[in-house]
Motif scaffolding. Structure first.
Motif, PDB file in Angstrom:
ATOM      1  N   SER A  61      43.216  48.245  45.039  1.00  0.00           N
ATOM      2  CA  SER A  61      43.343  46.939  44.382  1.00  0.00           C
ATOM      3  C   SER A  61      43.645  47.140  42.908  1.00  0.00           C
ATOM      4  O   SER A  61      43.367  48.198  42.347  1.00  0.00           O
ATOM      5  CB  SER A  61      42.068  46.098  44.540  1.00  0.00           C
ATOM      6  OG  SER A  61      40.953  46.786  44.038  1.00  0.00           O
ATOM      7  N   GLY A  62      44.209  46.107  42.317  1.00  0.00           N
ATOM      8  CA  GLY A  62      44.459  46.114  40.889  1.00  0.00           C
ATOM      9  C   GLY A  62      45.326  47.274  40.422  1.00  0.00           C
ATOM     10  O   GLY A  62      45.145  47.776  39.314  1.00  0.00           O
ATOM     11  N   HIS A 120      44.127  55.270  35.129  1.00  0.00           N
ATOM     12  CA  HIS A 120      43.805  53.851  35.063  1.00  0.00           C
ATOM     13  C   HIS A 120      43.206  53.495  33.693  1.00  0.00           C
ATOM     14  O   HIS A 120      43.530  52.452  33.123  1.00  0.00           O
ATOM     15  CB  HIS A 120      42.843  53.465  36.183  1.00  0.00           C
ATOM     16  CG  HIS A 120      42.390  52.046  36.112  1.00  0.00           C
ATOM     17  ND1 HIS A 120      43.237  50.984  36.346  1.00  0.00           N
ATOM     18  CD2 HIS A 120      41.193  51.512  35.783  1.00  0.00           C
ATOM     19  CE1 HIS A 120      42.564  49.854  36.171  1.00  0.00           C
ATOM     20  NE2 HIS A 120      41.324  50.153  35.817  1.00  0.00           N
ATOM     21  N   HIS A 124      44.642  50.956  30.674  1.00  0.00           N
ATOM     22  CA  HIS A 124      43.923  49.995  29.827  1.00  0.00           C
ATOM     23  C   HIS A 124      44.290  50.193  28.357  1.00  0.00           C
ATOM     24  O   HIS A 124      44.572  49.230  27.647  1.00  0.00           O
ATOM     25  CB  HIS A 124      42.409  50.192  29.952  1.00  0.00           C
ATOM     26  CG  HIS A 124      41.769  49.461  31.090  1.00  0.00           C
ATOM     27  ND1 HIS A 124      41.241  48.207  30.963  1.00  0.00           N
ATOM     28  CD2 HIS A 124      41.555  49.829  32.364  1.00  0.00           C
ATOM     29  CE1 HIS A 124      40.722  47.837  32.135  1.00  0.00           C
ATOM     30  NE2 HIS A 124      40.909  48.807  33.001  1.00  0.00           N
ATOM     31  N   ASP A 142      50.540  49.669  36.655  1.00  0.00           N
ATOM     32  CA  ASP A 142      49.797  50.525  37.583  1.00  0.00           C
ATOM     33  C   ASP A 142      49.567  51.869  36.901  1.00  0.00           C
ATOM     34  O   ASP A 142      49.589  51.942  35.671  1.00  0.00           O
ATOM     35  CB  ASP A 142      50.507  50.632  38.945  1.00  0.00           C
ATOM     36  CG  ASP A 142      51.903  51.252  38.839  1.00  0.00           C
ATOM     37  OD1 ASP A 142      52.187  51.955  37.842  1.00  0.00           O
ATOM     38  OD2 ASP A 142      52.714  51.033  39.760  1.00  0.00           O
ATOM     39  N   LYS A 199      43.154  33.997  35.184  1.00  0.00           N
ATOM     40  CA  LYS A 199      43.567  35.120  36.029  1.00  0.00           C
ATOM     41  C   LYS A 199      42.490  35.568  37.009  1.00  0.00           C
ATOM     42  O   LYS A 199      42.738  36.383  37.875  1.00  0.00           O
ATOM     43  CB  LYS A 199      43.929  36.326  35.136  1.00  0.00           C
ATOM     44  CG  LYS A 199      44.971  36.014  34.088  1.00  0.00           C
ATOM     45  CD  LYS A 199      45.132  37.205  33.148  1.00  0.00           C
ATOM     46  CE  LYS A 199      46.015  36.848  31.955  1.00  0.00           C
ATOM     47  NZ  LYS A 199      45.923  37.869  30.893  1.00  0.00           N
ATOM     48  N   CYS A 220      37.868  43.796  34.681  1.00  0.00           N
ATOM     49  CA  CYS A 220      38.340  44.785  35.644  1.00  0.00           C
ATOM     50  C   CYS A 220      37.184  45.263  36.505  1.00  0.00           C
ATOM     51  O   CYS A 220      36.076  45.436  36.015  1.00  0.00           O
ATOM     52  CB  CYS A 220      38.950  45.977  34.905  1.00  0.00           C
ATOM     53  SG  CYS A 220      39.694  47.185  36.004  1.00  0.00           S
ATOM     54  N   GLY A 222      37.660  48.043  38.433  1.00  0.00           N
ATOM     55  CA  GLY A 222      38.091  49.390  38.809  1.00  0.00           C
ATOM     56  C   GLY A 222      37.156  50.481  38.338  1.00  0.00           C
ATOM     57  O   GLY A 222      36.043  50.223  37.880  1.00  0.00           O
TER      58      GLY A 222
END
Ligand SMILES: [Zn+2]
Length: 254
Positions: A61-62, A120, A124, A142, A199, A220, A222
């Protein structure tokens, strides 16, 4: 990780995981991105898949891919090939069937997961730096690229962001993770923070914010490294000009 949970931290009382109670399974990866092994109970099964009561496997995801690894059942190792969100459940797709109700030991393939955490977290940081550089709205990102549209981003700005990125990495700044709510965001004076509300899925009450202090802030769920030094420097940062003001920046870490 010792993130700054503030007074609203998820370690307080019975409030554990309330930020992510969206899922039927306790997402262990959200409390500790460095957890590589865990015990769990199988609570639902089907042909070559299982749902666990808790899991450290990060579901795709994300823009962050699914973890892989294995479940130890008695003395056997069953591969976890892919992990996906289905409705509110986290499905582990397996190399063979398992039995409902049994105890398993989950083991994450750590090398790819850690590489994903680094990239990841780098995503950011790049997002924050490009935002500050006036890149325009980010429409996608991504682990290898970011897209802005419309954007007037040019080579010179990308070069500057690349240099800033390496400086932030060298400064080894700890990431901060804390929780907030829709209510708190609605009362925010910072327009950018209020804009997160558009969002975020309505069903989520508690929101997990990930901050690289001074450089990047977003919500987030993640997995992230503890500190910018772990991200590592950039080996490549390349700009591609697209149609109608689309700018794609691809990145590779050292
Ligand atoms: Zn993140």
């Amino acid at each position: 990780m010792e993130p700054n949970m503030g007074d609203r931290g998820m370690r307080h009382g019975g409030a554990s995981y309330e930020s992510v109670n969206y899922f039927t399974s306790t997402p262990l990866y959200a409390e500790d991105s460095y957890l590589r092994e865990f015990n769990a109970e199988v609570v639902k099964v089907g042909p070559r898949f299982a749902v666990l009561d808790r899991t450290a496997f990060y579901p795709e995801s994300g823009g962050q891919p699914s973890d892989t690894g294995f479940l130890v059942v008695d003395d056997r190792e069953i591969r976890v090939r892919k992990v996906m969100v289905r409705g509110r459940e986290i499905f582990h797709y397996l190399s063979e069937d398992v039995t409902d109700g049994i105890q398993v030991n989950g083991v994450i393939d750590w090398e790819p997961r850690y590489f994903n955490m680094r990239r990841h977290s780098g995503e950011h940081l790049l997002t924050g730096l490009f935002e500050r550089a006036g890149a325009g709205p980010k429409v996608y990102s991504d682990l290898t690229r970011l897209e802005f549209r419309p954007s007037g981003l040019d080579e010179e700005a990308v070069r500057r962001v690349g240099a800033e990125f390496d400086e932030v990495v060298d400064a080894n700044i700890p990431l901060t993770i804390y929780y907030t709510s829709r209510e708190e965001l609605e009362g925010e004076e910072d327009e950018r923070k209020r804009s997160f509300l558009d969002k975020i899925p309505r069903a989520l009450e508690r929101l997990r914010m990930v901050e690289i202090p001074g450089h990047a802030l977003t919500f987030c769920f993640g997995t992230h490294v503890r500190s910018t030094g772990e991200i590592g420097r950039l080996a490549e940062l390349e700009l591609k000009m697209g149609k109608r003001g689309l700018r794609t920046v691809s990145f590779v870490l050292e």
